[in-house]
Enzyme design. Sequence first.
Site, mmCIF file in Angstrom:
data_model
loop_
_atom_site.group_PDB
_atom_site.id
_atom_site.type_symbol
_atom_site.label_atom_id
_atom_site.label_comp_id
_atom_site.label_asym_id
_atom_site.label_seq_id
_atom_site.Cartn_x
_atom_site.Cartn_y
_atom_site.Cartn_z
ATOM 1 N N THR A 24 28.749 -0.491 10.432
ATOM 2 C CA THR A 24 29.344 -0.232 11.627
ATOM 3 C C THR A 24 28.071 -0.638 12.699
ATOM 4 O O THR A 24 28.805 -0.868 13.940
ATOM 5 C CB THR A 24 29.414 1.345 11.799
ATOM 6 O OG1 THR A 24 30.422 1.729 10.701
ATOM 7 C CG2 THR A 24 30.084 1.844 13.102
ATOM 8 N N CYS A 80 33.558 5.915 3.617
ATOM 9 C CA CYS A 80 33.565 4.497 3.960
ATOM 10 C C CYS A 80 32.328 4.165 4.061
ATOM 11 O O CYS A 80 31.793 2.731 4.467
ATOM 12 C CB CYS A 80 34.414 4.285 4.794
ATOM 13 S SG CYS A 80 36.291 4.029 4.265
ATOM 14 N N PHE A 81 31.341 4.955 3.954
ATOM 15 C CA PHE A 81 29.748 4.448 4.009
ATOM 16 C C PHE A 81 29.186 3.712 5.430
ATOM 17 O O PHE A 81 28.673 2.733 5.255
ATOM 18 C CB PHE A 81 29.493 3.754 2.674
ATOM 19 C CG PHE A 81 30.356 4.286 1.629
ATOM 20 C CD1 PHE A 81 30.088 5.600 1.281
ATOM 21 C CD2 PHE A 81 31.234 3.606 0.841
ATOM 22 C CE1 PHE A 81 30.564 6.247 0.132
ATOM 23 C CE2 PHE A 81 31.901 3.987 -0.003
ATOM 24 C CZ PHE A 81 31.637 5.172 -0.708
ATOM 25 N N CYS A 82 29.982 3.937 6.426
ATOM 26 C CA CYS A 82 29.877 3.132 7.794
ATOM 27 C C CYS A 82 30.230 1.760 7.464
ATOM 28 O O CYS A 82 29.286 1.019 8.118
ATOM 29 C CB CYS A 82 28.456 3.492 8.104
ATOM 30 S SG CYS A 82 27.963 5.041 8.817
ATOM 31 N N ASN A 83 31.036 1.322 6.788
ATOM 32 C CA ASN A 83 31.421 -0.014 6.564
ATOM 33 C C ASN A 83 32.988 -0.295 6.498
ATOM 34 O O ASN A 83 33.655 -0.217 5.206
ATOM 35 C CB ASN A 83 30.957 -0.556 5.217
ATOM 36 C CG ASN A 83 30.773 -2.127 5.047
ATOM 37 O OD1 ASN A 83 31.845 -2.547 5.739
ATOM 38 N ND2 ASN A 83 29.759 -2.741 4.573
#
Length: 764
Positions: free
Chosen positions: A123, A392-395
């Site tokens: 992100t 979503c793990f900042c992805n």
Amino acid sequence: MEAMMNFTSQYTVEEALAIEKEFSRLKEKCYLDHAGTTLYADSQIRSVCEGLAQNLYCNPHTSRTTEDLLDQVRYRVLRHFNTRSSEYSLIFTSGTTASLKLLAESYEFAPEGAFVYLKDSHTSVLGMREIVGTERIYPVEREQLLKELDSSERSDSEHSSLIVFPAQCNFNGVKYPLELVRKIQRNGISGYGKERFRVCLDAASFVSTSFLDLSKYQPDFVCLSFYKIFGYPTGLGALLVHHTAADQLRKKYYGGGTVKIAMAGRNFHVKRDPLVERFEDGTLAFTSIIALLQGFETLERLVPSTAGLRTIERISQQTFHLGRYCYNRLKALRHSNGNAVVKLYHDTGFEDQGLQGGIVNFNILHEDGTYVGFAEVSYMASLHNILLRTGCFCNPGACQRHLQLSDEDVLKQFDAGHVCGDANDLIDGQPTGSVRVSFGYMTRKEDIDCLLEMVEKCYIRKTIANGFTRTQIVSKYKSYDQPRLKMICLFPIKSCGAFKVTTRWPLSRRGLKHDREFVIVDENGVALTQKKLTEMCLIRPQINLKTNEMTLSHPSMDDFVLDLDLLGESQRIKLCQTKVCQDNVQAIDCGDQVAEWISVALQTSGLRLLKQSDEEVRTFQQSKQEIALANQAQFLLINQASVRWLADKVPDWDELHEEPTLESLVDRFRGNLIVETPTSMEECDWKRVTIGYLEFAVDGPCSRCQMICIDQGTGVKTTEPLRTIGREFKGKMRFGIYLSHVNPLRDGSEQWLYCNSVVEGLSE
């Protein structure tokens, strides 16, 4: 294939024992989120503290000694990446995100320059789109980027464009060939004509366990965070700038220490000449930077280099083999009908260490192929002392690609209430995220085995149950023709045991009088719950309304009586603040004697008992009614008929040594108002509720977590009934309904709830 199902450590026995000794604080916990942050070693922190205690570290603008030491750290960092200061300048930042932001603000694009980024980026890379100095902004797909390896078209344009991509994807650990750096620098990108591209490598995930050789691959810019490598210090990263790309950066803002001259009366300044001195605003986090030396020393001592292999290369081998073991073990799991237990989200099969890092990403599937929500998996992992990551793990790009979600699907999930970081894990049966486990140099095979055991135990149904099912539970209880209030439960101390009332109880403006009025905090002032200390359920408060006293009992302690009159606002009291469910709460410290009693009972030093101040006004946004220290509502209603129905659905209570009772199962849900209706789950349709002469509004369903898996009589953790709730309600972890009092009296008059009152639920 058999070899890939097994794990062979890359460490000697002596090395493994020395590493394990450094992390004894983990105790029985299995830490599997090294992509989030790795762990610092005990000796590393001791060495940092000794250095601070024994040395005088002044502001580097004051002391040349400190400045020289910081330069030594720069050289040490560059040496770790096999380069030197004549090739790269190292700008210290607060982390990868700050490095990317600094680059986006400073990069000077030509009039026709383009900003290109890999869709499977963090992100923080996507955020660069908002501030880069060009309107030509384009995403590139993974497949398109990999095609550039075969490109032979040379770039000869003067236009200066920028591409950003990760060396390793933080979603699933796939590595991107670093040959792409040279290819793109020389040939540009297909579809962009002759444009010349500079390359920014997001190396945060990669360098945590892999060797970035900057003598072989020379991106123009490299961004990283040091806590990913060492665990400590946090809030420190770097932007590495190749000397050939330094002129591409134009600094706008300037802070202390970055100028030759600055005038206060005139808008005039001249920045310093060296790149690093121009870009490092203000005083650096110099004590944190110095601590990096202990980080390097610790790694090299615990995992020493061997002939031909650096420390970080050995770590890369170890974490890759751990990842491959985990990946293949999960892949092999099967339900009794032959269906896969796990859906893996990967771009490789862990065949090549050069293409895959130590990260495994997956979702769990039910026997019929439907998804288990990642929030449920997270709760189950917590019950088994496993720390992992979900979401979503900042992805968002990698998440969307692997979950096969269209843009419309993502927007639909957002409209349905899902936002980044929440527990809204399944919408219309489709996952909004996944489960990620990742490995560091201190990860053990036993940690992965703990994960595998949890998955098998919780999600592979056995063909024979132990017989503790509804037939035995239901036979002891009768149904009622008319819904009634069977019991009132209040929890004077948040997360401690219930005080059960079978007659009547008064209401206050916040709900039940004295319900969740107190909270236990640790020595740092952080509120404790059973998620951290399950033994809290063994502390059982009782309220005597006549004497206005609260008596605390515990199986191993003499009772303690707390005079509530002494906690009045008019007394000499100690006010303090704590945080409950993200709210700052003003509270009264209840004194040293009860604090000592609680600390001994819970075998935890430094605990304090706080009482919510009578002047404190705390509300929940949906109902707007005042609440005490409850999570989000004045009352929680639980239906015994629904609990009985749920018990019938539980296939196996194999963790219990004796048959569960309905009362013990009801206790797990920690409801205030225990009702009995003729049919189960009918409370789910209620919008308003009348109990006796009092009216309540339904604020919504109660989202459940691993707390309901704690036996309130013993503090023992089980996997049920949370697992069954997730299965029966298609991933929606809800049971019970929240209520708020519609017309509470605020003039000091008392209203009472009476047990055995008729309950009327209205669906409109």
